[in-house]
Design a protein around this motif. Sequence first.
Motif, PDB file in Angstrom:
ATOM      1  N   GLN A  32       0.805  -1.218   0.000  1.00  0.00           N
ATOM      2  CA  GLN A  32       0.000   0.000   0.000  1.00  0.00           C
ATOM      3  C   GLN A  32       0.840   1.272   0.000  1.00  0.00           C
ATOM      4  O   GLN A  32       0.330   2.342  -0.318  1.00  0.00           O
ATOM      5  CB  GLN A  32      -0.950   0.000   1.198  1.00  0.00           C
ATOM      6  N   GLN A 148      -9.963   2.588   6.515  1.00  0.00           N
ATOM      7  CA  GLN A 148      -9.884   3.090   5.149  1.00  0.00           C
ATOM      8  C   GLN A 148     -11.272   3.050   4.505  1.00  0.00           C
ATOM      9  O   GLN A 148     -12.069   2.148   4.758  1.00  0.00           O
ATOM     10  CB  GLN A 148      -8.889   2.270   4.332  1.00  0.00           C
ATOM     11  N   LEU A 149     -11.526   4.032   3.655  1.00  0.00           N
ATOM     12  CA  LEU A 149     -12.869   4.230   3.099  1.00  0.00           C
ATOM     13  C   LEU A 149     -13.433   2.958   2.474  1.00  0.00           C
ATOM     14  O   LEU A 149     -14.611   2.635   2.657  1.00  0.00           O
ATOM     15  CB  LEU A 149     -12.836   5.361   2.069  1.00  0.00           C
ATOM     16  N   GLN A 150     -12.607   2.217   1.737  1.00  0.00           N
ATOM     17  CA  GLN A 150     -13.114   1.032   1.036  1.00  0.00           C
ATOM     18  C   GLN A 150     -13.530  -0.085   1.990  1.00  0.00           C
ATOM     19  O   GLN A 150     -14.202  -1.034   1.580  1.00  0.00           O
ATOM     20  CB  GLN A 150     -12.075   0.508   0.039  1.00  0.00           C
ATOM     21  N   ASN A 151     -13.158   0.043   3.265  1.00  0.00           N
ATOM     22  CA  ASN A 151     -13.504  -1.000   4.238  1.00  0.00           C
ATOM     23  C   ASN A 151     -14.626  -0.599   5.198  1.00  0.00           C
ATOM     24  O   ASN A 151     -15.016  -1.394   6.053  1.00  0.00           O
ATOM     25  CB  ASN A 151     -12.265  -1.366   5.063  1.00  0.00           C
ATOM     26  N   ARG A 153     -17.912  -0.176   4.806  1.00  0.00           N
ATOM     27  CA  ARG A 153     -19.127  -1.004   4.767  1.00  0.00           C
ATOM     28  C   ARG A 153     -18.890  -2.360   5.426  1.00  0.00           C
ATOM     29  O   ARG A 153     -19.785  -2.897   6.090  1.00  0.00           O
ATOM     30  CB  ARG A 153     -19.598  -1.178   3.320  1.00  0.00           C
ATOM     31  N   GLU A 165     -15.331  11.554   9.269  1.00  0.00           N
ATOM     32  CA  GLU A 165     -14.444  11.289   8.148  1.00  0.00           C
ATOM     33  C   GLU A 165     -13.103  11.974   8.386  1.00  0.00           C
ATOM     34  O   GLU A 165     -13.053  13.096   8.895  1.00  0.00           O
ATOM     35  CB  GLU A 165     -15.073  11.777   6.845  1.00  0.00           C
ATOM     36  N   HIS A 173     -10.370   8.148   5.305  1.00  0.00           N
ATOM     37  CA  HIS A 173     -10.647   7.176   6.351  1.00  0.00           C
ATOM     38  C   HIS A 173     -11.896   7.606   7.106  1.00  0.00           C
ATOM     39  O   HIS A 173     -12.348   8.753   6.985  1.00  0.00           O
ATOM     40  CB  HIS A 173      -9.490   7.103   7.363  1.00  0.00           C
TER      41      HIS A 173
END
Length: 201
Positions: A32, A148-151, A153, A165, A173
């Motif tokens: 990453q 992190q945003l993609q995690n 949900r 946020e 994040h």
Amino acid sequence: MSTPSYCFKLATAPSEVSGYFALRHSIFVDEQQLFQGCDVDAMDAIAYPIIALAAETAERQRRRSVGQLVLPLTHHPVLSTHHAYPTQNTPVLGVVRIYEPEPGLWYGGRLGVHEAHRRAARIGKGLIYKAVTTANTWGCDRFLATVQLQNVRFFQRQHWHSLEELTIHGLPHHLMEADLNYYPPSTEQRPALSSFTREAS
């Protein structure tokens, strides 16, 4: 085809701690590129590392440890900023750390799963469950994490909610909090953090 099973535990043996830091480095530095050279920080001095192992690996290690000295949980190693960890032979499949910066307030962080095992969402879920239930056993009043945003949900499905946020290392994040009602206390004993360090080879 049988479904693989996993074990989630505190990393206490030297090989487990080495594998924990190796996988962290592989994910957060090499893959990453969130950190340059090393992802170890001051929180590692008070953090408890948690790992995921394949169940058969955990059983083999348990059998080898019978009758042997069990070492106390170590602090983070002394690391050079350019040190590269080998990960190809480590049995550690996933990692997370928990720490208590003030009484009753716990944080989780450095949650990651080996790239070859990410399709098994149960590893991430199991690491989160082990992290929060362990902290809840040790007197947790609130359990927070920056996600992190993609995690986000995925965490919401594990009974977490977003507080705000944030932008960390240039990436979006959310500061999130676990609903402790879904993470009952366990029987995990809290080990003392050792005062010795391990030199990186």
